[in-house]
Design an enzyme around this catalytic site. Sequence first.
Site, mmCIF file in Angstrom:
data_model
loop_
_atom_site.group_PDB
_atom_site.id
_atom_site.type_symbol
_atom_site.label_atom_id
_atom_site.label_comp_id
_atom_site.label_asym_id
_atom_site.label_seq_id
_atom_site.Cartn_x
_atom_site.Cartn_y
_atom_site.Cartn_z
ATOM 1 N N GLY A 1 0.770 -1.247 0.000
ATOM 2 C CA GLY A 1 0.000 0.000 0.000
ATOM 3 C C GLY A 1 0.791 1.283 0.000
ATOM 4 C CB CYS B 1 -14.484 1.253 -30.280
ATOM 5 S SG CYS B 1 -15.853 1.917 -31.147
HETATM 6 N N1 LLP Z 1 -1.155 -6.920 -0.482
HETATM 7 C C1 LLP Z 1 -2.476 -7.056 -0.703
HETATM 8 C C2 LLP Z 1 -3.226 -7.983 0.107
HETATM 9 C C3 LLP Z 1 -3.106 -6.297 -1.709
HETATM 10 O O1 LLP Z 1 -4.403 -6.427 -1.902
HETATM 11 C C4 LLP Z 1 -2.329 -5.411 -2.495
HETATM 12 C C5 LLP Z 1 -2.937 -4.644 -3.587
HETATM 13 C C6 LLP Z 1 -0.953 -5.322 -2.237
HETATM 14 C C7 LLP Z 1 -0.400 -6.082 -1.216
HETATM 15 C C8 LLP Z 1 -0.041 -4.399 -3.004
HETATM 16 O O2 LLP Z 1 -0.421 -3.099 -2.870
HETATM 17 P P1 LLP Z 1 0.538 -1.911 -3.366
HETATM 18 O O3 LLP Z 1 1.788 -1.954 -2.521
HETATM 19 O O4 LLP Z 1 0.838 -2.161 -4.783
HETATM 20 O O5 LLP Z 1 -0.263 -0.692 -3.162
HETATM 21 N N2 LLP Z 1 -5.031 -1.681 -9.640
HETATM 22 C C9 LLP Z 1 -4.930 -0.684 -8.610
HETATM 23 C C10 LLP Z 1 -4.267 -1.219 -7.355
HETATM 24 C C11 LLP Z 1 -4.957 -2.424 -6.759
HETATM 25 C C12 LLP Z 1 -4.253 -2.913 -5.528
HETATM 26 C C13 LLP Z 1 -4.825 -4.194 -5.056
HETATM 27 N N3 LLP Z 1 -4.160 -4.758 -3.926
HETATM 28 C C14 LLP Z 1 -4.204 0.533 -9.180
HETATM 29 O O6 LLP Z 1 -3.847 0.514 -10.347
HETATM 30 O O7 LLP Z 1 -4.011 1.521 -8.481
#
Ligand code: LLP
Length: 401
Positions: free
Chosen positions: A224, A327
């Site tokens: 996150g 499209c």
């Molecule tokens: N751990 C869990 C349980 C998660 O659900 C996620 C992301 C992460 C780690 C990694 O999170 P990060 O460090 O990348 O923030 N498609 C969206 C982001 C979806 C994130 C889903 N879960 C975007 O493009 O912003």
Amino acid sequence: MDFKELANKYKTPLYVYDLDYMATQYQELKEAFKGRKSILAYAVKANSNLSVIKHFAQLGAGADCVSIGEVRRALLAGVAPYKIIFSGVGKSDDEIREAIESDILYINVESEAELGRVELIAKELDKPSRISIRVNPNIDPKTHPYISTGLHDNKFGVDIESAKRMYIRSKNSSYLEPVGIHFHIGSQLTELDPIREAAEIVADMIRSLEVLDIELKFFDIGGGLGIKYDDETTIKPYDYAQAILGCLTALDITIICEPGRFLTANAGYFLTKVLYEKKNGEKRFVVVDGAMNDLLRPSLYKAYHKIDVITDSESEKSKADIVGPVCESGDFLAKDCELPILEHNDLVVVNSAGAYGFTMASNYNTRGRVAEVAIKDGEDRLIRKRETFEDIIANEKEFLD
Ligand code: LLP
């Protein structure tokens, strides 16, 4: 980075990743947790190219996976099974079976019903399953609602009371071995307080479990950590680590952190070429060869990605939307961007595209997914071929009567 040369060599649209930048990000975060045992389990969903996962595996990373496909990728790329975590709200029986058989670190369980399935399958296999439970601490992470996950309104995890029942049930089962606790309140987090609050709740829970003789080994803080797409103030890894460690006084526990975006987003660039310009009345559009099927974030979240252009044009700048050939009116990479008049084949560089770029791509409009290139020590290398029309239709062709 010579984007022009890369675009000429590999054609466009194209993803380019700076592996050295990824390594620097990894080291900075790892360093922040020094003094405690920690595993950075790279969130494979952010960028699941095998060469990228392998790069992190060689730095010592584990992997956070949300499907058995991602687990297989991690294993194939050389991540040690004992550093792999399998999360997600909906795991099929086959996925659970394979995860137990693969001897990964633990399955992160997200509901009481799922705990029952894991226990049953472990019993069938006669192989106890290590588990952690994903706690939903009901904290507002103050991020985009689509990537917020730690509120009871979101489908993820279980509330504290249910989690407690699940730990007790696991302790009393011969086929469940509770080893960890997990929370992940959202993605692109730029405020520390919600993380600290969640960590405190979960740390308290560990203490209350100790009283019940349930000793956990892993404190999994999810991922996150936000990055700079624009002018966001981001959390420094050191402050992040200190906030977490501050909640763990007197607890002998290993930290698991699951960064995705932090490690890869700003290491990646999406290169696309200008096809032509057009105007509808006063509205100016730059039409490029890349589209929402290649990079979905602007369309899906109205996400901002900084744009650079490589052009000889010295004309005055004016506002334009950068749009693709798909499209859909929602097919854009940038809105109201101040740009000079661009020529056919000028290059548009979309920044911060290394996370949730290629992994969210699709074949919509029968567009092949683009090629991916990695740069390491100044050398460029193709790490995924551009998909051809034959690739796209491969699974349909034999059924054409
Ligand atoms: N751990 C869990 C349980 C998660 O659900 C996620 C992301 C992460 C780690 C990694 O999170 P990060 O460090 O990348 O923030 N498609 C969206 C982001 C979806 C994130 C889903 N879960 C975007 O493009 O912003």
